[in-house]
Scaffold this motif. Structure first.
Motif, PDB file in Angstrom:
ATOM      1  N   GLU A   1       0.827  -1.208   0.000  1.00  0.00           N
ATOM      2  CA  GLU A   1       0.000   0.000   0.000  1.00  0.00           C
ATOM      3  C   GLU A   1       0.863   1.260   0.000  1.00  0.00           C
ATOM      4  N   VAL A   2       1.967   1.227   0.722  1.00  0.00           N
ATOM      5  CA  VAL A   2       2.887   2.371   0.704  1.00  0.00           C
ATOM      6  C   VAL A   2       3.378   2.623  -0.713  1.00  0.00           C
ATOM      7  N   ARG A   3       3.803   1.558  -1.372  1.00  0.00           N
ATOM      8  CA  ARG A   3       4.324   1.719  -2.732  1.00  0.00           C
ATOM      9  C   ARG A   3       3.223   2.155  -3.697  1.00  0.00           C
ATOM     10  N   ARG A   4       2.019   1.649  -3.493  1.00  0.00           N
ATOM     11  CA  ARG A   4       0.909   2.036  -4.367  1.00  0.00           C
ATOM     12  C   ARG A   4       0.563   3.516  -4.193  1.00  0.00           C
ATOM     13  N   LEU A   5       0.458   3.941  -2.959  1.00  0.00           N
ATOM     14  CA  LEU A   5       0.078   5.330  -2.705  1.00  0.00           C
ATOM     15  C   LEU A   5       1.112   6.297  -3.267  1.00  0.00           C
ATOM     16  N   LEU A   6       2.386   5.962  -3.087  1.00  0.00           N
ATOM     17  CA  LEU A   6       3.428   6.883  -3.539  1.00  0.00           C
ATOM     18  C   LEU A   6       3.635   6.839  -5.047  1.00  0.00           C
ATOM     19  N   SER A   7       3.031   5.853  -5.710  1.00  0.00           N
ATOM     20  CA  SER A   7       3.154   5.791  -7.169  1.00  0.00           C
ATOM     21  C   SER A   7       1.913   6.299  -7.886  1.00  0.00           C
ATOM     22  N   LEU A   8       0.900   6.739  -7.131  1.00  0.00           N
ATOM     23  CA  LEU A   8      -0.315   7.251  -7.763  1.00  0.00           C
ATOM     24  C   LEU A   8       0.011   8.478  -8.608  1.00  0.00           C
ATOM     25  N   PRO A   9      -0.629   8.630  -9.761  1.00  0.00           N
ATOM     26  CA  PRO A   9      -0.405   9.847 -10.561  1.00  0.00           C
ATOM     27  C   PRO A   9      -0.749  11.086  -9.750  1.00  0.00           C
TER      28      PRO A   9
END
Length: 991
Positions: free
Chosen positions: A755-763
């Motif tokens: 989730e950390v990686r997903r949130l920080l990769s959001l456009p």
């Protein structure tokens, strides 16, 4: 009958004397008491009224009583007379000498109609026995009689003017203009008397040019009247005869106004503003004046000429004089050091004020009238070259034009207008009392009470006056500092006059001359920015000539102007934006440099246009604690994880801009840049970890987290040495909380990391933060998150020397503090072995380094100028330092640090490397790191090669602090520094 106590409560000070005086008024006592009580000094007003009554009775028995009867029936006249008697002892004295003049105040038009200048002139000329049409003396009136008549008529008209001012509150600017008209008429009448004294007066045409406050239509009640005399020979007259006649006329005019007679004096006429001052001839021809101003005049003389106005004598000659000096005045700002000269002159005035007067000086002191006048005049002289609307001699009129033109903010302008009006009114009231030339606020209670009441302050007048006086002084000083020392002024003053305010007609040629690559495109941007008649367009037209110069000094003027247009379109209607650029020139100059140099910072500004404000603030990077506190405060209000991470990334975007701007305009040290970027990443990861933990816990319906997590920074991130384009190399570690199942804890930890990686990769509208976990055990094939025990087992069985080398830069930065400490305890013996690494391990490290150098250098890259893998580049220096750490950190505590420069210093202190070699490596590391950052700032994206493009290379050189045109020098310095470092690496790392 009114008691003494009632009179005291009404405003009288000496109730007993007032009661006796009121009783003398007889039937007029009741209607006149209120008018007397409303005066600035009721006791003085009553005493003065009785003096006028006595004076009238001495002329004609019963005349005093008749006047009182008329006053009782005429409220307007009573109000005007009592106002004058209570405020001016000098005019009271005049009325006692000429009591018939009280009837001047019966004119019902006084409250609404200002006397025309020509009517005042005719009255003054008639009083001295001169023909009002020609201003030529008419035979019959003796000289002494004419001089006295001049004084009496002057006081008569001044009496009317003071009554209008005090009773009808005509406004300080109107009152000053009337006084100026009266002064001009007095000069004309005095010149007429002088003609009667000078037999050959008609040999010269003489013009009297008013300067200073009289020239500006803003004269005080009592002031020197500053003049300049200009003459020409009359038809048929010789030059020498004309000079003698003009000099005699000017000399007599000055004496006629300033001499003391039985009717007193008027004011001194001061001609010391003439060329060469008191040492120069009293009068000159037009050509002589022009020759002096073109060759010898100083800056202050042009400032004084700003208010020049013909007022008496040959007005056609006077107008010719003004036309002659006008182009000289409005080009004076282009003189070398003009702005600094004016500023220095103002400081000298303040420094020369007697210490005893400094805090009570209305005119010259800090926060006084001169502060307003100097600020307005400097703005006029700088901007008035290209904007004729600013060419007014009157301070308030000029200030209004500056506000209308966008040169001064509306709020600042209104405060300055209010303060100036108050100070001028206060100065008038101080002078009106005795008709003496003074600019010092009295200190005694009685005077302060009178002054306060004259300004309409009836409740605690002295206290309220002091409060208002201090408030307006403080505001004037603040605004003076803001306007008078505005950095933009010096830049505008350096522009040629026609270019000081943007003209689209001449702009294209100007853009090409400044070095814009696409003048037509730049012109389109200017048209968008300056079109229309709005205040925004006015301010843009003021700013852009200077900004265009500043953009031209940057590596990419076209990009700078285009970026400015985009930001202005975002912020142009925001009240603070253009005002800040206009009033805080450092911000405007910084903005121009940033936009014309850095695509990285420009992109951030376009995404975060409010960041323009930051250019006027501290550009020191925030601490991780401060950034995290702000992020947490914002995420508490977010309803979803996505909304929370947007807020976190917004703070990160703003702080990236702060660091970049500090690098670009404040020269932030490269080590501090790396630390700032690393701390910001710490805060971002900690905030993201908190958001992700909450989101996973909530989605799984858990009451608490079943696992504790920690984030371990690796690589340059772990070394506190991030650059603008660096990924965040990390490893994740977890442990189950007491009572939680191992499988549940592992599942939770894995989900949180994902989730950390997903949130920080959001456009999003900010540079991405790439979280790279590839340095974990087993690399991409290994689990994303492990326990401390799992890490320990792996390192014990399977790890290689390169992994221990990687751990040299491991630094726990986020998550559970206890877990971070336990991870550090695990890895310290591995990365800092007590006996150092074996000889075989040293050979392996060197083998890996050789392989990296040969295999990872991109195809086509230049090894000499590759920032990371080139000779003497970052890898060379860092591998050398890390080898020394692995060999000696067990015995040298100073080497137990993830940071390159501190480890290098420790190695030198332990004599593991010579101080000279350590300095060579440190210099190379700092330079290459700076270049790497500069490349990212310039291009807007990271790169590890010194740019080949000439414009980008020039921009990198400018970011590094090299002067324009020094790209080759920058490259030579780079090659020399890295060559020396590579030689050290060859000696220390490979041998």
């Amino acid at each position: 009958m009114t008691s003494s106590g009632q009179l005291v409560r009404a405003g009288f000070v000496d109730g007993t004397s007032a009661a006796a005086g009121i009783e003398r008024l007889g039937a007029a006592a009741r209607p006149l008491t209120d008018k007397l009580a409303a005066a600035a000094d009721p006791d003085a007003a009553l005493e003065g009224l009785l003096r006028v009554v006595d004076a009238l009775d001495s002329i004609s028995d019963g005349a005093g009583a008749a006047m009182l009867a008329e006053l009782a029936d005429d409220e307007g006249t009573a109000m005007r007379l009592c106002s004058v008697l209570g405020a001016s002892a000098a005019l009271t004295q005049h009325l006692a000498r000429h009591p018939e003049h009280w009837r001047e105040l019966t004119d019902p038009t006084l409250g609404s109609t200002r006397a025309a200048a020509y009517a005042v002139r005719e009255a003054m000329l008639a009083a001295v026995g001169a023909d009002p049409a020609s201003a030529v003396p008419v035979a019959g009136k003796p000289d002494a009689e004419a001089v006295d008549a001049l004084r009496v008529e002057y006081r008569r008209i001044l009496l009317r003017l003071a009554a209008r001012d005090l009773a009808h509150h005509v406004g300080v600017d109107d009152a000053a203009a009337e006084i100026s008209d009266l002064a001009a008429a007095t000069l004309e009448a005095a010149l007429a008397v002088a003609r009667a004294r000078v037999e050959s007066y008609d040999a010269a045409r003489l013009a009297v040019i008013a300067m200073g406050k009289c020239g500006g239509h803003e004269l005080n009640y009592v002031s020197d009247v500053d003049v300049i005399f200009v003459h020409e020979a009359a038809d048929g007259a010789e030059d020498g005869a004309a000079l003698r006649a003009a000099t005699q006329l000017a000399s007599h005019l000055m004496r006629i106004c300033s001499d003391h007679t039985r009717e007193g004096t008027i004011w001194p006429v001061d001609a010391n503003l003439r060329p060469e001052g008191s040492q120069g001839p009293l009068t000159r021809t037009l050509a002589s004046h022009q020759g002096y101003y073109e060759k010898w005049a100083k800056t202050w003389e042009f400032q004084a000429l700003l208010k020049a106005r013909p007022v008496a004598g040959d007005l056609a000659l006077g107008r010719a004089y003004v036309e002659m000096i006008e182009p000289l005045v409005w080009s004076a700002a282009e003189r070398d050091g003009f702005v600094g000269d004016v500023q220095a002159m103002r400081r000298r005035v303040v420094d020369n004020i007697p210490a005893a007067e400094a805090d009570r000086q209305i005119k010259l002191g800090s926060g006084g009238l001169r502060d307003v006048e100097f600020a307005v005049q400097l703005l006029q002289l700088v901007h008035g070259r290209a904007d004729a609307s600013l060419r007014s001699g009157a301070t308030l009129s000029a200030l209004a034009a500056l506000i209308d033109g966008g040169y001064v903010g509306r709020e600042d302008g209104e405060k300055l207008h209010e303060a100036y009006s108050f100070l001028r009114t206060l100065e008038h009231r101080v002078q009106l009392h005795q008709l003496r030339r003074t600019h010092v606020l009295p200190a005694d209670e009685a005077s302060l009470r009178r002054l306060g009441r004259s300004l309409g302050l009836y409740s605690e007048p002295a206290v309220q006056l002091d409060k208002q006086w201090r408030y307006h002084r403080r505001e004037v000083r603040r605004l003076h500092e803001k306007l008078f020392y505005r950095p933009l002024l010096g830049a505008v003053a350096k522009l040629p006059g026609p270019e000081a305010r943007l003209s689209l007609e001449a702009a294209e040629a100007r853009l090409a001359a400044l070095g814009y690559a696409d003048p037509k495109a730049a012109l389109r941007h200017l048209e968008v920015l300056t079109s229309g008649v709005s205040r925004t367009s006015d301010i843009q037209r003021t700013l852009l000539p200077v900004l265009l110069e500043w953009f031209a000094d940057s590596p990419d003027p076209d990009a700078g102007l285009f970026g400015f247009r985009r930001i202005s379109e975002s912020l142009g209607r925001t009240p603070w934006y253009l005002t800040m650029l206009r009033d805080e020139g450092e911000v405007a100059q910084r903005l121009a440099h940033v936009l014309g140099t850095s695509r990285y910072a420009t992109d951030l500004l376009e995404r975060e246009p409010q960041g323009v404000k930051m250019l006027g603030e501290s550009l020191v990077p925030l601490s991780a604690e401060a950034a995290l506190a702000e992020m947490k405060a914002l995420t508490e209000r977010a309803e979803t994880a996505e909304a929370a991470i947007v807020a976190v990334r917004g703070v990160r975007r703003r702080e990236l801009l702060r660091i970049a701007c500090g690098d670009l305009v404040a020269g932030t040290d490269v080590a501090l840049v790396g630390q700032g970027l690393s701390r910001l990443t710490d805060a971002t990861l900690q905030a993201a970890l908190d958001i992700a933990s909450y989101a996973v816990r909530t989605s799984r319906g858990l009451e608490s987290d079943p696992a504790r997590l920690a984030v371990i920074a690796m690589g340059r991130y772990g070394g506190f040495e991030l650059s603008y384009g660096s990924d965040a190399d990390v490893m994740f570690v977890f442990e189950a909380v007491e009572g939680a199942e191992a499988q549940a804890a592992s599942s939770f930890a894995t989900a949180v990391v994902a989730e950390v990686r997903r949130l920080l990769s959001l456009p999003a509208s900010d540079p991405p933060l790439e979280v790279d976990p590839d340095l974990r055990p087993e690399g991409k094939n290994g689990p994303m998150v492990r326990t401390v025990e799992s890490y320990a087992a792996y390192y014990e069985k399977w790890s290689h020397v390169w992994e221990f080398q990687a751990l040299l830069r491991a630094d726990p930065v986020a998550g559970d503090a206890g877990l971070r400490a336990r991870f550090t305890e695990l890895i310290d013996p591995l990365r800092f072995p007590a006996t150092g690494i074996s000889r075989d391990d040293v050979v392996e490290v060197r083998r890996i380094k050789a392989r990296v150098d040969n295999e990872r250098l991109p195809r086509g890259a230049d090894r000499q100028t590759h920032l990371k893998l080139g000779r003497g580049g970052l890898a060379d220096v860092e591998w050398t330092v890390q080898l020394l750490q692995m060999q000696h950190a067990g015995s040298v505590p100073g080497l137990r640090t993830p940071q390159t420069l501190p480890a290098l210093s420790a190695a030198a202190e332990a004599s593991l490397i010579s101080a000279e070699d350590a300095e060579t490596l440190a210099e190379a590391w700092r330079l290459v790191s700076r270049v790497r950052n500069a490349v990212t700032l310039v291009r807007g994206k990271p790169a590890d090669q010194l740019p080949r493009d000439a414009q980008e290379r020039a921009a990198v050189a400018r970011v590094l602090g090299y002067p324009q045109g020094s790209s080759d020098q920058m490259v030579n310095d780079y090659l020399r520094t890295t060559r020396r470092a590579h030689a050290v690496v060859e000696r220390v790392f490979w041998e």
